[in-house]
Design a protein around this motif. Structure first.
Motif, short mmCIF file in Angstrom:
data_model
loop_
_atom_site.label_atom_id
_atom_site.label_comp_id
_atom_site.label_asym_id
_atom_site.label_seq_id
_atom_site.Cartn_x
_atom_site.Cartn_y
_atom_site.Cartn_z
N ASP A 1 0.75 -1.14 0.04
CA ASP A 1 -0.04 0.00 -0.04
C ASP A 1 1.07 1.24 -0.12
N ASN B 1 -4.76 0.04 -4.13
CA ASN B 1 -5.95 -0.66 -3.47
C ASN B 1 -6.62 -1.66 -4.89
N ASP C 1 -9.79 -10.31 3.37
CA ASP C 1 -8.88 -9.85 4.63
C ASP C 1 -7.62 -9.89 3.94
N THR D 1 -3.09 -8.26 4.43
CA THR D 1 -2.30 -7.24 5.11
C THR D 1 -1.19 -6.71 3.91
N TRP E 1 2.60 -1.14 4.29
CA TRP E 1 2.23 0.23 3.99
C TRP E 1 3.45 1.18 4.19
N GLN F 1 -6.05 -4.80 6.11
CA GLN F 1 -7.27 -4.34 5.59
C GLN F 1 -8.23 -5.16 5.38
N TYR G 1 -11.76 -5.63 3.03
CA TYR G 1 -12.62 -5.21 1.57
C TYR G 1 -13.87 -6.07 1.54
N TYR H 1 -14.20 -0.51 2.89
CA TYR H 1 -12.83 -0.46 3.31
C TYR H 1 -12.45 -0.32 4.66
N ALA I 1 -9.19 -0.30 7.53
CA ALA I 1 -7.68 -0.49 7.95
C ALA I 1 -7.66 -0.73 9.61
N GLU J 1 -12.24 3.64 8.28
CA GLU J 1 -13.36 3.12 7.37
C GLU J 1 -13.71 4.10 6.36
#
Length: 178
Positions: free
Chosen positions: A94, A102, A116, A118, A121, A134, A136, A146, A148, A154
């Motif tokens: 990310d 995304n 789900d 990870t 980041w 994360q 979705y 979404y 985190a 959210e």
């Protein structure tokens, strides 16, 4: 895809290309933040399963020239060849300055249900890299919820049929092509 920033002056343009081993996101983010103007180019390498293999970010940020390489290193990840602790088992990347990353989990998201994952980041200034859990969840009308976990953030993302975010409320929206 071409986005314009909603929270600052800026834009991001990226293309998705198929490669012999998977896919590649190639983009150019230009924006102003508290450190001034940034001009960042990025390449995210993906396997055929839409999981990240690595990313390169280069350009100018905060008056400095940067060159960062985030890559899988065994079961974990490394930044510029230095192992990063706490990223074992991470499947995604990310890049905090673009909605392009995304796309990977959105392409894996089932038509009905939840995903789900990870991500490694990468945040600015820095780079700072840590795990971001994360979630979705596909909803009606082209929306995806979404969340985190580490930041307790959210939102609902508007997403097109190709898995690109078209609206990231308060942050990004697809630029008109007119």
């Amino acid at each position: 895809m071409h986005w314009r920033a909603l929270d600052r002056d800026g834009e991001d343009k990226c293309r998705l290309a198929r490669t012999s081993g998977g896919f590649m996101l190639v983009g150019h983010a230009r924006f102003r933040d508290g450190l001034g103007w940034a001009a960042l180019d990025y390449v995210v390498r993906l396997g055929g399963d839409w999981h990240a293999l690595g990313a390169d970010v280069s350009g100018d940020y905060g008056g400095e020239t940067i060159a960062w390489r985030l890559a899988r290193a065994g079961q974990g990840w490394a930044l510029n060849d230095e192992a990063l602790p706490g990223l074992e088992g991470v499947t995604d990347i990310d890049l905090s300055f673009t909605p392009a990353t995304n796309t990977m989990p959105l392409r894996r998201l089932p038509e009905v249900g939840r995903l789900d994952c990870t991500a490694a980041w990468l945040r600015l200034p820095g780079p700072k890299v840590s795990a971001l859990t994360q979630g979705y969840t596909r909803e009606r009308g082209g929306l995806v919820r979404y969340a985190a976990r580490e930041t307790e953030y959210e939102t609902h993302l508007a997403v097109d049929a190709n898995g690109f975010v078209t609206l990231y409320p308060g942050l990004w929206e697809r630029a008109d092509h007119g």
